[in-house]
Structure formats: C-alpha cells, structure tokens
Scaffold this motif. Structure first.
Motif, PDB file in Angstrom:
ATOM      1  N   LEU A   7       0.830  -1.199   0.000  1.00  0.00           N
ATOM      2  CA  LEU A   7       0.000   0.000   0.000  1.00  0.00           C
ATOM      3  C   LEU A   7       0.873   1.262   0.000  1.00  0.00           C
ATOM      4  N   ALA A   8       2.010   1.198   0.680  1.00  0.00           N
ATOM      5  CA  ALA A   8       2.921   2.357   0.685  1.00  0.00           C
ATOM      6  C   ALA A   8       3.468   2.632  -0.712  1.00  0.00           C
ATOM      7  N   ASP A   9       3.717   1.574  -1.494  1.00  0.00           N
ATOM      8  CA  ASP A   9       4.174   1.764  -2.870  1.00  0.00           C
ATOM      9  C   ASP A   9       3.068   2.379  -3.726  1.00  0.00           C
ATOM     10  N   LEU A  10       1.830   1.943  -3.490  1.00  0.00           N
ATOM     11  CA  LEU A  10       0.722   2.306  -4.377  1.00  0.00           C
ATOM     12  C   LEU A  10       0.055   3.619  -3.996  1.00  0.00           C
ATOM     13  N   ALA A  11       0.067   3.934  -2.707  1.00  0.00           N
ATOM     14  CA  ALA A  11      -0.726   5.076  -2.247  1.00  0.00           C
ATOM     15  C   ALA A  11       0.075   6.035  -1.366  1.00  0.00           C
ATOM     16  N   GLY A  12       1.384   5.873  -1.324  1.00  0.00           N
ATOM     17  CA  GLY A  12       2.209   6.740  -0.478  1.00  0.00           C
ATOM     18  C   GLY A  12       2.331   8.147  -1.038  1.00  0.00           C
ATOM     19  N   ILE A  13       2.687   9.081  -0.183  1.00  0.00           N
ATOM     20  CA  ILE A  13       2.858  10.472  -0.601  1.00  0.00           C
ATOM     21  C   ILE A  13       4.088  10.620  -1.497  1.00  0.00           C
ATOM     22  N   GLU A  14       5.165   9.941  -1.162  1.00  0.00           N
ATOM     23  CA  GLU A  14       6.374  10.063  -1.982  1.00  0.00           C
ATOM     24  C   GLU A  14       6.181   9.584  -3.409  1.00  0.00           C
ATOM     25  N   PRO A  15       5.632   8.356  -3.625  1.00  0.00           N
ATOM     26  CA  PRO A  15       5.378   7.933  -5.008  1.00  0.00           C
ATOM     27  C   PRO A  15       4.426   8.894  -5.735  1.00  0.00           C
ATOM     28  N   LEU A  16       3.451   9.433  -4.992  1.00  0.00           N
ATOM     29  CA  LEU A  16       2.519  10.395  -5.604  1.00  0.00           C
ATOM     30  C   LEU A  16       3.271  11.626  -6.102  1.00  0.00           C
ATOM     31  N   VAL A  17       4.136  12.163  -5.245  1.00  0.00           N
ATOM     32  CA  VAL A  17       4.872  13.373  -5.616  1.00  0.00           C
ATOM     33  C   VAL A  17       5.794  13.092  -6.807  1.00  0.00           C
ATOM     34  N   ARG A  18       6.466  11.954  -6.779  1.00  0.00           N
ATOM     35  CA  ARG A  18       7.381  11.618  -7.877  1.00  0.00           C
ATOM     36  C   ARG A  18       6.626  11.512  -9.198  1.00  0.00           C
ATOM     37  N   ARG A  19       5.386  11.009  -9.128  1.00  0.00           N
ATOM     38  CA  ARG A  19       4.631  10.852 -10.363  1.00  0.00           C
ATOM     39  C   ARG A  19       4.013  12.183 -10.817  1.00  0.00           C
ATOM     40  N   ALA A  20       3.485  12.953  -9.855  1.00  0.00           N
ATOM     41  CA  ALA A  20       2.793  14.188 -10.225  1.00  0.00           C
ATOM     42  C   ALA A  20       3.774  15.295 -10.626  1.00  0.00           C
ATOM     43  N   LEU A  21       4.992  15.217 -10.101  1.00  0.00           N
ATOM     44  CA  LEU A  21       5.993  16.256 -10.392  1.00  0.00           C
ATOM     45  C   LEU A  21       7.214  15.592 -11.025  1.00  0.00           C
ATOM     46  N   PRO A  22       7.113  15.195 -12.299  1.00  0.00           N
ATOM     47  CA  PRO A  22       8.191  14.389 -12.884  1.00  0.00           C
ATOM     48  C   PRO A  22       9.537  15.098 -12.875  1.00  0.00           C
TER      49      PRO A  22
END
Lengths: 387, 387
Positions: free
Chosen positions: B258-273
């Motif tokens: 769940l941390a891989d799929l819904a974590g804040i860090e992965p979100l930021v990395r994806r939203a701010l390439p």
C-alpha cells in the motif's frame, strides 16, 4: 472522556467479588485467610464477599483443610452447579446447541439439520427458537438456572441482535433477537445474537489455553471472518461489523477476495474435482476427504492446500499488521486441515510482517461459537455481576 | 478475567472526579447544585470533589451566577492554567514541539530542521532532548507545571518506549525513552515515546470534532500508518505494533505494498516528474506544488491523485472491514490533498465494504501527533488521576 456515570460502593463490591472469583479459579480451593493474604483485601471484606457468593451458590465450603497462613480454616471452592448458559450456532447446513455450567462442564451438545436454502428466515427462526427452548428445558431439568441464550450467526450482526446481512444464510435484516425473546418468554433469561467469529474468539480466550489477551480467531466455514480479542475484550467497532476479512481484496473491481482465494469451499472444489457440488451444503465430509487425500500424499490436494495456506497467510498478515495479535487461531474447518495450511501460511505471515505472530489450530472443534455464546453469560459473573 | 486488583474508595473517588470534570467540560461553568442535579452525585460529595479540584487548581470559582436549581450559587469553571504537557514529533525532515495546557490552549509550537540521514540516532536523540528541555523551560516560565513529555515516532515503538524499528528514520532498537529520561532528569515529569499515528488518533479524538469513539487516523507522511481508536481507547495490540497499513499487500513476493501504491512520496514523484528527488526530504513544498497543479487542472497531477485515492481507498477498505470505525481521518500530507483523494478513495471504500464509513480530512495540520503526545498526559486528569 467516556465514562460519565458516577461510581459508588456497588462498583467497588463488583470488582472485589470478581477478584475473589478470579483467585479461586486460578488457585483452586482456598481458605478465607488465604484469599485475604493473596488479594490484599481485608478479612472482614473477604468474609462478607464470600458470604454473598455462598448465598448465591457460586461458592461452597469444602471442609477443613491445611492452610499455609494462620490456623487451619474452612476451604472455599467455586461451585459451578447452580447456573448454566446456552449457546446456539447457526450455519447454512446445521444448528448446534451447547450448554455449559459455571464450572465449565458441558451439559449438552446437540446438532440439528438445517437448510437455509429450503427455509425462509421465518422458518429458520422457528427452528432456532424450538431448539433453544428444548435446550433450556433440559438444562433446567438438570437443576440449573439458565442465565441466558446467545445465538451465533455468520455475517453482520447489529448490537441490537438484528442480523443485518448474513451471506452464508442468505438473510438480511432479520430481527432474530426480537423474535427469539418474544417466543422464549422467560423472565430473567437474557437473549442475545452476535457474530460467529467474535463468539468463537471469546471461547478461545476462556477455554483455548492460549497465553495472552490479544488473539484473533479465524473461521473457515462457509465464509471467512475474524473474531478479534484485544486486551481481553472483543473488538466491536462502531456498529459491530468487525472481522470481515473474507472481503479483503487489493486491486481493481473484480479482483478476487480472500474468500475466493483462501476459502474452504474453493479449496474443496479444487482438491476434490469429482466432488458433487450439491453435497457441499455440509462441508465436514468434504474436508475430511481432503485430509485423507493429503495424508495419502495426493499431489492435487497438497497443491490446493499449499496455495490456500499461502493466500490465507497473506490475508492474516493484513490482520497482524493492523491489530498485532499475539496469536491467530485457525478455527472450524481450517483446524482440521491445519497441518497442511500452517507451514505455507506461516511463511507468508512472516514475510509480510515485522513482528512475530503465533499461528495455531483451534482445539475447540466445530462448535467454538456456540461455546462462546454460552460463555458470554457466565463471564459476566466473573466480572462481579451476580445473577 | 483480567482485573485482579481489588477496588477501594480511591477508585470510586477517581471515577467521580472524572464525572465532575466531564460535566464542566461539556456544560461549561456550573454551580455545585447544578453539578449534583446533572450527575446524580449527592451535594456533599460534589462539595468534597470540587474542593479537591479547586485545591489542585483544576477548577476555580467564577463569582455568583443565576442558577436554574435552587438558590443562586457560585459557579465553578475548569481552570486550565496550572498544568501543561509537551508533545514532540520526530519526522525524517524535522522535529516539532508543541505544548498545551489543561484548558486546551496551545502554548508553543516550534519546528526544528532535522535530518536522520545526516544524524546518527545518538545525535538525533540529543537534538530531541535539547528541544524537549527548552520547551519544558519555556512552559515553566509561563507559570505552568509540566506534567509530561511524549515523543511521537513513526514505526514500531515498544510500550517501554524503545523504538524497535522506524524505517522513515532509519532507526532500530533505540531506547529513546530511557535516554530522554536520563537527560531530562526532572522528578515528576513523565516521559513517554509512542507511535506517531496512534498519538495523532488520540488528538483527533479530543480535538478533531468527530462524533463517535471509533475512529482511525491515517498518516500520509514518509510512511503510511494508522492509529486506531476503539470505544474511546487507542488500540495497542499485543506489543504495540498496530496500524502498519503501509505494509499491506495481497499477492506473491514482490507484490507492491500500500505504501508503494498510495504513499505520498510515489505520488509526488509521479505528479511532479521534474522534481529533484534530493529535495524530497521535506515533503511539504512538493505536496503544495501538487495541490497547485491540481487546482490548475493539470491532468498529470489529477491522474496521479485519482490513482493514489483509488489505491488508498482499497487499503482503507481493509481497515474498515477489519475494525469497523465510524470515521477514517486522512492526516498529515493527505489532508492537504484530500479534496482530490477523497472522491476516488470513498468510491473504493464503499465498493469493498458492506457498512458505511465516513472519510474526512484532518483539520489538525501536520503536528497532530505532537498534540496527541501532549494530550495523553492531560487526558489522565480527565480520568480522575490528579497530578
């Protein structure tokens, strides 16, 4: 922030009655002086408390006994013979009734064929009521006062005793407690309805022989549910709808659930490809057949068991990560297959968690929930709430 | 079965002190007669209880007031000015210290840069101790007695206050409580260390304004953890290692968590390439940037938020199915992004559960755990355990 009820002497007395009962349950027959020495209560208080308990027929004097502290005194022992309680367990294929007395002795264990497919919920409730009535009559004939009846049902059960939704029974919004109370019509008899897995967990806590007060019981019957005991108390959640682990899924719509991946029915269908699905209303013979094949080294059965154990371990890791029990107990049909399920399940459980969780098979058989239903009424005496 | 400690008058008095404090917190200033009428305690008892509370500077008389029952009487009000407590919060990028007094007024809120990458755990502990010491001195200068300090740490924290494992901090087996107690050396000052999410949940219970006593708080910081409050009490589990939902995974070895799929860090990395990964030690500016893009309709950011919400909802459905909270509160950085996360998360939550669960953003900001740390010491007064 929650407790807004003033306390008074009654609460102190209940706690101290509970302390005396707890001492005698743990230590066996003891003199009043020994109880006072061990609990820290003064002798006059112990005399008064034990007087009340003797009057209520919860203790009896067992004659003089050597006493390590002071003069020889009369020993007191728990007396389980005055009170009993009844648990009923409703499954898609059968009803079970069980009675135990305050000493923990089982007084009756009855099974009745039951078919929610053929029965409307109305006829089902009538069958449950008739069985409860007969069990209560039998227990009274044996000279015990029946404190209460609790019915165990799989699925979502409201605190009010309404079965909100029971997929295995095909029931929704059945006021089982109301109908039972109306039919049993016995003043002083407490009637309750509660979730199967939760009651089985209560039975494990009292009779399962596991150390610790944080355990989770997992049902492997027609569905998969968990009963979660935390710090000695059953976890109810906001509406009583805890432990719905069969619905666990991580993935897009249509992803398989834990019940699809690790349920007893899918296991039986896979391990016994030639088995008549219509006969699956009663899982016990099919489960026994799977065990026979596994014992004989049948690779199909062993593969199915290993995969089921693997998926089950992944599901139980979610439970362990969330509520951190010291032990997870595999119950119902899982228990009969535990020797093949546990190795794979344990490996997954360790792989997905940072803390160790003991995984064990229940020794309470297929009627743990009925036992738990009876136990809830007797537990109340142990907390000092006398009949 | 658990309580083996005899009860006495002290327990009754603690409960009744708690009842009086609870009444005044809920109803505001009241006369002794009004307290007696509302709580059911007799007037002599109320006089004695309020006398003790005034002596302990927890209540004060506020002058005469119209009184609905009997003669006009002196009104009593909670007095929060004598006692305060301190909460510290340790994250990979910063330390936060917060103090509140018994009235709930925040007395200080300090942030300090902190880098577990650059700091050994020894230097980290020194920085924490120094901040706690300065906060305690400041609070005392403002005339309050400091009841205790609790430090919030993400990860597995033993009840003893040892940090068993904190992946975000890179710590294992750090006896933080022992080292802190040794350094602070203040008699009467309670020192505790506990899990971040659990303390934040305690803060939500007291200051979050949610109805009900069954809530789950979800941290969206460097990891994902849950703090679970059941029936008004924090769920500790057998070793205190509850709420590890970031480790949730269903599937074979290597399946994403769940941390891989819904974590804040992965979100930021994806939203701010184009975002510099080195700057991710402090997530707050990156999260703000994601919110700005989403508000401007940037499809990359909106897609990333929707997918994160969907996965988060699937994870929270597991929580809802298992512990059945009435509300799940999205905290820390999730709260700042809640308007985009909640629609997708709610849809998944409903799809996977049979019962409704309210999903809401925390209003307590990024220092909820520090607030919860302070609150645990003040809560003890509310249960009738006076300083």
């Amino acid at each position: 922030m929650k407790n807004t009820r003033p306390a008074d002497f009654t609460d102190v007395r209940a706690t101290n009655l509970s302390v005396v009962l707890h001492h005698l349950r743990a230590e066996g027959p003891s003199s009043r002086a020994a109880i006072a020495a061990s609990t820290g209560l003064n002798k006059a208080t112990v005399s008064s408390l034990t007087g009340t308990l003797i009057e209520q027929r919860l203790l009896r004097e067992t004659g003089h006994t050597g006493n390590r502290i002071g003069r020889p005194g009369t020993a007191l022992a728990l007396d389980g013979s005055a009170y009993a309680a009844i648990g009923l367990q409703v499954a898609a294929d059968r009803l079970t009734a069980l009675a135990v007395d305050f000493a923990g002795d089982q007084m009756l264990l009855w099974h009745r064929a039951f078919s929610t497919g053929a029965f409307s919920s109305g006829r089902g409730v009538s069958a449950i009521t008739a069985l409860a009535q007969r069990a209560a009559t039998r227990v009274r004939q044996q000279g015990r006062q029946v404190l209460g009846v609790t019915v165990a049902v799989p699925g979502l059960v409201e605190e009010s005793g309404t079965v909100r939704l029971s997929p295995p029974l095909g029931w929704s919004d059945v006021d089982l407690r109301g109908q039972l109370s109306g039919s049993l019509r016995q003043p002083g008899l407490e009637v309750a309805v509660a979730n199967h897995a939760g009651l089985a967990a209560v039975a494990e806590l009292r009779h399962g022989g596991h150390p610790g007060a944080d355990l989770t019981y997992v049902t492997g019957a027609a569905g998969i549910e968990a009963g979660i005991v935390v710090d000695g108390r059953l976890l109810h959640g906001s509406r009583g709808f805890t432990g719905q682990i069969g619905r666990f899924a991580l993935g897009p719509a249509g992803s398989p659930t834990l019940a699809d991946l690790a349920g007893i029915e899918p296991l039986v269908r896979r391990a016994l490809p030639g088995y008549d699905p219509a006969s699956l209303t009663d899982l016990a013979p099919a489960v026994e057949q799977v065990a026979i094949l596994a014992r004989a080294g049948d690779s199909g059965a062993l593969d199915a068991l290993r995969d089921t154990g693997t998926h089950l371990g992944q599901g139980l890791a979610l439970v362990a990560n969330l509520v951190n029990p010291s032990a997870i107990i595999l119950g119902d049909h899982y228990a009969a297959l535990a020797e093949w399920l546990i190795p794979a399940a344990s490996a997954e459980l360790s792989r997905h968690t940072l803390t160790s969780t003991h995984l064990a098979a229940s020794a309470l058989g297929l009627h743990a929930a009925a036992l738990g239903g009876a136990v809830t009424h007797l537990d109340r005496i142990d907390t000092g709430t006398l009949p």
